[in-house]
Design a protein around this motif. Structure first.
Motif: not given
Lengths: 207, 153
Positions: A76-77, A79-81, A83, A115, A119, A123, A151, A158, A160, A162, A164-165, B36, B39, B43-44, B46, B48, B84-86
């Motif tokens: 849930t932290y 921001p892009d993928v 949501p 999460d 939380a 969400y 995976s 910085d 914090h 994030t 990758n998943h 968006r 909450i 959380r950061p 974003a 667009y 896998v997204s990064s």
């Protein structure tokens, strides 16, 4: 430089090149190549993990049997993928309407440290009501990801971090057999028919 | 007064910069900005938008500023062959003349790290873009719902 020395140097350079080529081949195509990560998920019946859903109930792969399922990983932290995936799925579910009333739609967090169950509950409440949020211990999360061949990796930013998943959505039929994958941000005109196919398979089996 | 001179003058008054230091960034138009709701503030967020270069020179976007977040930065999401997204900082962004660069879900986004206040649906926040020529452009970004999929909600 004598001709002989030149020859010696030439031979040395040629053998070094040959060795480099061999090492390159061995790492890329030979037995030294890494195992491909993108494998098919196991059937749900062969997975073993335990988590807690947004309502505090204990859940696992067996909870999904009996109805087709859509499962994806995220946090849930993100921001892009995440949501975007949750919004995409909410849109597909809206398109499918009553047809997906019995489908299990599960968002599994890869970041259970942040999460927690409350939380996740908050969400998922902002998205389609069918979407469940599952959170487990770090060990159970690893077991779940291994079953889905998904995976994830914690990456420091910085002060914090994030994650990758794997951002794909996995589809399973009512018997827990893996059906197909919807790739991250796949257009609705491709995603919705894939879901319909899993639903149709469930219909055939019950009729 | 010629129209271009007038535009440049109007822009320099708007952002309080001497016209001489600008080369191109006054030709940037921002369209379809959205973000968006958040909450809380942990959380950061974003945001667009589409940046369109109406001029004849390439324009380089260096960075962002906003009172909403301590560390705004443009990030890019990449998804590899295994699904896998990064995310990683996108660095400088060059907008070629006559072209647009889109910040959209799954690609680039203005990553709003260390939110100072909650992003509330229905409100807007100012986001300032700093360009390589010294120009600045501030847009008010509408905050849509958490489940928004695009500028239309």
């Amino acid at each position: 430089m004598s001709r002989r020395t030149l020859l010696t140097y030439g031979a040395a350079i040629a053998s070094m090149l040959a060795l480099a080529l061999f090492i390159g081949w061995w790492q890329v195509d030979g037995t030294g190549a890494p195992e491909p990560v993108a494998q098919r998920p196991l059937p749900l019946t062969q997975m073993e993990f335990q988590m807690t859903d947004q309502g505090g109930e204990t859940v696992g792969p067996a909870s999904l049997l009996g109805n087709p399922s859509m499962v994806f990983f995220g946090f849930t932290y993100c921001p892009d993928v995440c949501p975007t995936t949750l919004s995409d799925i909410s849109g597909w579910l809206d398109d499918l309407g009553d047809d997906v009333a019995d489908m299990n739609v599960v968002f599994i967090t890869v970041d259970p440290e942040r999460d927690t169950v409350p939380a996740m509950a908050e969400y998922v409440s902002y998205f389609h009501p069918a979407i469940q949020g599952w959170s487990g211990t770090l060990d159970e999360t690893a077991r779940a990801a291994a079953g889905f061949r998904a995976s994830y990796e914690k990456v420091a930013t910085d002060g914090h971090y994030t994650m990758n998943h794997t951002a794909s959505v996995f589809l399973f039929d009512a018997d827990g057999r893996f059906a197909s994958t919807i790739d991250y941000h796949e257009p609705r005109e491709f995603a919705v028919p894939k879901i319909r196919r899993v639903l149709a398979r469930a219909e055939e089996e019950t009729s | 007064m010629r129209k271009s001179t007038f535009t440049a003058l109007a822009f320099s008054i708007l952002v309080g910069l001497p016209t001489a230091s600008l080369a191109g960034s006054e030709d940037i138009v921002v369209e379809d900005a959205w973000s968006r709701a958040s909450i809380g503030i942990n959380r950061p967020g974003a945001a667009y938008m589409t940046l369109r270069n109406t001029g004849t020179e390439p324009v380089t976007l260096l960075g962002l500023e906003t009172p909403l977040a301590m560390m705004p930065d443009i990030h890019e999401t990449k998804t590899d062959a295994n699904g896998v997204s990064s995310m990683a900082p996108a660095g400088e962004i060059i907008i070629p003349p006559g072209e647009s660069v889109s910040l959209e879900p799954g690609g680039m986004h203005a990553m709003l790290m260390r939110l100072q206040t909650k992003m509330v649906e229905g409100e807007t926040f100012p986001l300032t873009m700093n360009f390589a020529d010294g120009g600045k452009l501030t847009v008010n970004v509408p905050i849509l719902g958490i489940a928004a999929r695009g500028p239309e909600g």
